[in-house]
Motif scaffolding. Structure first.
Motif, PDB file in Angstrom:
ATOM      1  N   LYS A   6      -5.354   5.129   4.969  1.00 20.11           N
ATOM      2  CA  LYS A   6      -4.697   5.951   5.439  1.00 20.11           C
ATOM      3  C   LYS A   6      -3.292   4.750   5.778  1.00 20.11           C
ATOM      4  CE  LYS A   6      -7.210   9.342   7.040  1.00 20.11           C
ATOM      5  NZ  LYS A   6      -7.778  10.240   8.707  1.00 20.11           N
ATOM      6  N   VAL A   7      -1.945   4.898   5.094  1.00 22.52           N
ATOM      7  CA  VAL A   7      -0.638   4.213   5.394  1.00 22.52           C
ATOM      8  C   VAL A   7       0.529   5.286   6.625  1.00 22.52           C
ATOM      9  CG1 VAL A   7       1.131   3.288   4.343  1.00 22.52           C
ATOM     10  CG2 VAL A   7      -0.944   3.478   3.486  1.00 22.52           C
ATOM     11  N   LEU A  23       6.795   6.534  -0.548  1.00 23.43           N
ATOM     12  CA  LEU A  23       5.194   6.981  -0.045  1.00 23.43           C
ATOM     13  C   LEU A  23       4.943   8.328  -0.270  1.00 23.43           C
ATOM     14  CD1 LEU A  23       4.745   4.720   2.558  1.00 23.43           C
ATOM     15  CD2 LEU A  23       3.979   3.631   0.540  1.00 23.43           C
ATOM     16  N   VAL A  30       1.349  10.631   4.928  1.00 24.20           N
ATOM     17  CA  VAL A  30       1.693   9.215   5.493  1.00 24.20           C
ATOM     18  C   VAL A  30       1.755   9.926   6.618  1.00 24.20           C
ATOM     19  CG1 VAL A  30       3.450   8.134   5.210  1.00 24.20           C
ATOM     20  CG2 VAL A  30       2.567   9.112   3.104  1.00 24.20           C
ATOM     21  N   ALA A  76      -3.627   5.068  11.373  1.00 29.99           N
ATOM     22  CA  ALA A  76      -3.914   4.387   9.891  1.00 29.99           C
ATOM     23  C   ALA A  76      -4.562   3.123   9.657  1.00 29.99           C
ATOM     24  CB  ALA A  76      -2.274   4.160   9.733  1.00 29.99           C
ATOM     25  N   ILE A  78      -3.644   0.806   7.105  1.00 30.00           N
ATOM     26  CA  ILE A  78      -2.326   0.580   5.918  1.00 30.00           C
ATOM     27  C   ILE A  78      -1.016   0.229   7.392  1.00 30.00           C
ATOM     28  CG2 ILE A  78      -0.798  -0.985   4.665  1.00 30.00           C
ATOM     29  CD1 ILE A  78      -3.145   0.093   2.687  1.00 30.00           C
ATOM     30  N   ILE A  80       2.670  -0.067   8.571  1.00 25.68           N
ATOM     31  CA  ILE A  80       4.551  -0.619   7.792  1.00 25.68           C
ATOM     32  C   ILE A  80       5.377  -0.821   8.702  1.00 25.68           C
ATOM     33  CG2 ILE A  80       5.674   0.067   6.166  1.00 25.68           C
ATOM     34  CD1 ILE A  80       3.514   0.697   4.377  1.00 25.68           C
ATOM     35  N   LYS A 102      -6.550  -4.405  11.226  1.00 22.03           N
ATOM     36  CA  LYS A 102      -5.539  -3.971  10.405  1.00 22.03           C
ATOM     37  C   LYS A 102      -4.718  -4.603   8.962  1.00 22.03           C
ATOM     38  CE  LYS A 102      -6.117   0.496  12.613  1.00 22.03           C
ATOM     39  NZ  LYS A 102      -6.743   1.592  12.640  1.00 22.03           N
ATOM     40  N   LYS A 163      -4.057  -6.464  -2.194  1.00 25.23           N
ATOM     41  CA  LYS A 163      -3.483  -5.934  -1.396  1.00 25.23           C
ATOM     42  C   LYS A 163      -1.658  -5.484  -1.943  1.00 25.23           C
ATOM     43  CE  LYS A 163      -6.270  -6.974   3.027  1.00 25.23           C
ATOM     44  NZ  LYS A 163      -6.658  -8.139   2.462  1.00 25.23           N
ATOM     45  N   MET A 167      -0.591  -1.990  -2.234  1.00 26.49           N
ATOM     46  CA  MET A 167       0.690  -1.681  -1.653  1.00 26.49           C
ATOM     47  C   MET A 167       1.802  -1.095  -3.066  1.00 26.49           C
ATOM     48  SD  MET A 167       2.746  -0.312   0.754  1.00 26.49           S
ATOM     49  CE  MET A 167       1.362  -0.905   1.794  1.00 26.49           C
ATOM     50  N   PHE A 170       2.279   2.408  -4.146  1.00 23.67           N
ATOM     51  CA  PHE A 170       1.748   3.301  -3.605  1.00 23.67           C
ATOM     52  C   PHE A 170       3.095   2.905  -3.535  1.00 23.67           C
ATOM     53  CE2 PHE A 170      -1.858   2.380   0.069  1.00 23.67           C
ATOM     54  CZ  PHE A 170      -2.434   3.071  -1.011  1.00 23.67           C
TER      55      PHE A 170
END
Length: 331
Positions: A6-7, A23, A30, A76, A78, A80, A102, A163, A167, A170
């Motif tokens: 989950k982001v 995203l 999201v 989440a 991930i 950002i 994380k 990773k 990303m 995504f």
């Protein structure tokens, strides 16, 4: 690495909004942390951000919106971060959950003023996040062009290629091209430094210098960036790649560049305070100039452009006189 992680995005400015848009092209849900509850309600009702990038239509049905930072951190895998560097620490101080496990991606193009560190280093030192769990999202890419779905390019940097590729997947779409890099330190410093050089370009324009001087300023800027980054993190990199030179050029020349706009106002005679009051967005290069100058006092790279911007912004030197001296130092 978790399957189907989950982001969540933290921040509500133009770049955060652009990342949310990207995203939502690829993910079913999201998370989005927005500090202001009234902004959340507006987005839910009107499908766009009222304050930034308002032309971008948002897929509200895919958004998990919250004004509680801990709720989104817990949600989440991930994280950002796209909060302006000047306000990052005050937001991080609200987090009561352990984030050491994380995966953190920085989309912040600046240095954390309180620690004097780029964002990745700040998370590593203060939150015990290993460097292999830290990544950087950088340009050359303006949020405004993402909103218009104009072809744009992103570089995703991480020591862990898996990773970085995830990303990239995504964020990629028919209007977003992505590439990966393992230079998390260098790309993040480049993203910070190019804002200082964009302020210099704006100052030059405000002072009446033309395209001929701007070209010399930009070519000197990329060489200065190379010297600075080599001092802080020596590794093999091609400074002419998009993440370095490309990001510098778009920030230095684009009409969407808030740092160039800020510098232009200073060159035209605005005080720092009056220029900041007139702009509705943060000019990251203002804060970066102080941090970069302090870092370079230890490293001693040759940085006449950073020095010039610092002297105008923080020592109240006359831009006209400082740039007259600078013209004699460039080649």
């Amino acid at each position: 690495m978790i399957n189907n992680p989950k982001v969540a995005v933290f921040g509500s400015g133009s770049w955060a909004t652009a990342i949310i848009k990207m995203l939502c092209e690829n993910l079913d849900q999201v998370g989005w942390y927005i500090r202001n509850e009234s902004t959340i309600e507006y987005i839910k009702e009107n499908q766009h951000n009222p304050n930034y990038l308002s032309s971008a239509e948002l897929s509200v049905d895919k958004l998990h919106l919250s004004s509680n930072i801990n709720e989104l951190v817990d949600y989440a895998d991930i994280l950002i971060f796209a909060i302006p560097s000047a306000f990052l620490k005050s937001e991080l101080d609200k987090i009561t959950i352990d984030i050491s496990t994380k995966i953190v991606f920085s989309a912040i193009k600046g240095i954390v003023p309180e620690s004097g560190l780029i964002v990745g280093e700040h998370f590593h030192k203060n939150y015990n996040i290993p460097f292999e769990n830290i990544g950087v999202i950088t340009g050359p890419c303006h949020a405004e062009e993402v909103a218009m779905e104009r072809l744009s390019y992103l570089t995703i940097a991480s020591q862990d290629a898996k990773k970085a590729k995830l990303m990239s997947k995504f964020l990629a779409s028919n209007y977003i091209n992505t590439k990966i890099s393992d230079d998390i330190i260098g790309t993040e410093y480049a993203a910070m430094l190019k804002n200082i050089y964009a302020i210099a370009a704006g100052m030059a324009h405000g002072l009446g210098y033309g395209d001929n001087f701007q070209s010399v300023l930009m070519s000197n800027s990329i060489r200065e960036m190379k010297r600075f980054i080599k001092k802080v993190h020596k590794m093999k990199r091609n400074i002419n790649n998009s993440a370095y030179l490309g990001d510098l050029l778009v920030t230095g020349y684009s009409v969407f560049s808030r740092n160039r706009m800020f510098g232009n106002m200073i060159g035209k005679g605005y005080t720092v305070k009056s220029a900041m009051m007139e702009m509705s967005m943060i000019a990251e290069g203002y804060y970066a100039a102080k941090s970069a100058y302090a870092i370079n006092e230890k490293n001693k790279a040759k940085t006449p452009i950073i020095d010039a911007v610092y002297e105008v912004l923080y020592l109240n030197k006359n831009p006209k006189q400082i740039f007259k001296k600078l013209t004699e130092l460039l080649d």
